[in-house]
Design an enzyme around this catalytic site. Structure first.
Site, PDB file in Angstrom:
ATOM      1  N   ILE A 115      -0.259   9.150   8.762  1.00  0.00           N
ATOM      2  CA  ILE A 115      -1.003   8.667   9.339  1.00  0.00           C
ATOM      3  C   ILE A 115      -0.588   7.191   9.176  1.00  0.00           C
ATOM      4  CG2 ILE A 115      -3.137   9.959   9.917  1.00  0.00           C
ATOM      5  CD1 ILE A 115      -4.833   8.491   8.529  1.00  0.00           C
ATOM      6  N   GLY A 122      -4.874   2.647   7.994  1.00  0.00           N
ATOM      7  CA  GLY A 122      -5.681   1.602   9.073  1.00  0.00           C
ATOM      8  C   GLY A 122      -6.105  -0.032   9.263  1.00  0.00           C
ATOM      9  N   ASP A 134       1.060  -1.071  -0.258  1.00  0.00           N
ATOM     10  CA  ASP A 134      -0.235  -0.470  -0.458  1.00  0.00           C
ATOM     11  C   ASP A 134       0.621   1.617   0.058  1.00  0.00           C
ATOM     12  OD1 ASP A 134      -1.767   2.169   0.614  1.00  0.00           O
ATOM     13  OD2 ASP A 134      -3.181   1.183   1.939  1.00  0.00           O
ATOM     14  N   HIS A 148       0.445   8.077   4.583  1.00  0.00           N
ATOM     15  CA  HIS A 148       0.777   7.357   5.474  1.00  0.00           C
ATOM     16  C   HIS A 148       2.403   7.850   4.895  1.00  0.00           C
ATOM     17  CE1 HIS A 148      -2.765   5.771   5.441  1.00  0.00           C
ATOM     18  NE2 HIS A 148      -3.011   5.142   4.397  1.00  0.00           N
TER      19      HIS A 148
END
Length: 291
Positions: A210, A213, A190, A195
């Site tokens: 961040i 998830g 990903d 991120h």
């Protein structure tokens, strides 16, 4: 201001199928990307050492996927405004330490929360062996901010994840994340710059990059495995959850667990901000789905 979702463009888009040849090295990189080995009080050598290697069940979420496909302009999604709303994963058998798996992802449902509000996009991925045996099925729901107003149904069909029980949890498990965890997790496929790149994070309204998830969910899956499965990753057969807030790399994730005769309900928070980041969680042990 964002414009309504181009539903026709999204429906016509063919998400690339993906074939993954993976080996113990890939499984170890994935385990590092969900924080395995960070807590010296927990023995996780079996997730990180090729001899007698256990593959974390949530690795099924990164296998057989073409990466963050919403970044393809031809799909019609405004990827910078996508939030991960829910994730569900069902395994039909434990993952082997190595193999070849085929992934096929399709958009199954789209909902419209209204003009100026969000659109909801649901996609389902099936993961199969070369012989056609079903290994896992995952369902993800994305919230596309500001993309409502195209005139669709207001809600997605299907069952709603239940709230956690209204009593004290049976178990509380706390696990750290590392400041480099998102950078490591990206190595499993990903590559969303949200991120890793501060400028992209600020475009999305965030202070800084961040944690993915699905990396957060992998941390929580490890908590469930250690707290309820005696460290045996192969016993966790499904995990479903709703994402309620992002985690910043380096924060500590505390998971409250209610064990209801093999069905685990859970909720996770970041200790530093006392903020719930995963809610309405449900997982099962020793109950692999029947085809």
């Amino acid at each position: 201001m964002s414009s309504p979702l181009d539903v026709e463009k999204l429906q016509e888009y063919k998400i690339p199928h993906a074939t993954d040849d993976y080996d113990p090295r890939d499984a170890i990189i994935y385990a590092l990307g969900v924080g395995a080995g960070l807590d010296p009080a927990i023995n996780e050598v079996d997730f990180l050492y090729e001899r007698q290697l256990q593959v974390l069940p949530t690795m099924a979420l990164v296998l057989g996927t073409p990466g963050f496909w919403p970044m393809d302009p031809s799909c019609g999604l405004d990827w910078i405004n996508i939030l991960h709303g829910e994730q569900r994963l069902t395994l039909f058998q434990p993952l082997d330490p190595a193999g070849t798996l085929l992934g096929e992802t399709i958009v199954t449902n789209i909902a419209d929360k209204g003009l100026g509000k969000s659109a909801l996009v649901r996609a389902v991925k099936t993961l199969k062996t070369l012989s056609g045996a079903l290994v896992a099925e995952s369902t993800e729901t994305w919230v596309v901010r500001g993309a409502g107003g195209f005139g669709g149904e207001r809600e997605l069909p299907g069952d709603v994840l239940p709230p956690v029980p209204d009593r004290s949890p049976d178990i509380v498990a706390t696990l750290p994340t590392s400041v480099t965890q998102a950078a490591t997790y990206r190595l499993s496929g990903d590559r969303n710059p949200l991120h890793i790149d501060g400028a992209t994070a600020r475009r999305a309204g965030l202070d800084r990059p961040i944690l993915h998830g699905l990396s957060t969910l992998g941390v929580v899956a490890r908590a469930l495995i250690h707290a309820c499965c005696n460290g045996d990753a192969a016993r966790l057969s499904s995990i479903d959850a709703r994402f309620t807030a992002p985690v910043y790399p380096g924060e500590t994730i505390t998971t409250e667990i209610w064990n209801m005769s093999g069905t685990l309900h859970f909720r996770s928070s970041v200790s530093e901000r006392k903020l719930v980041v995963i809610d309405h969680g449900v997982a099962t042990m020793d109950a692999f789905a029947k085809i």
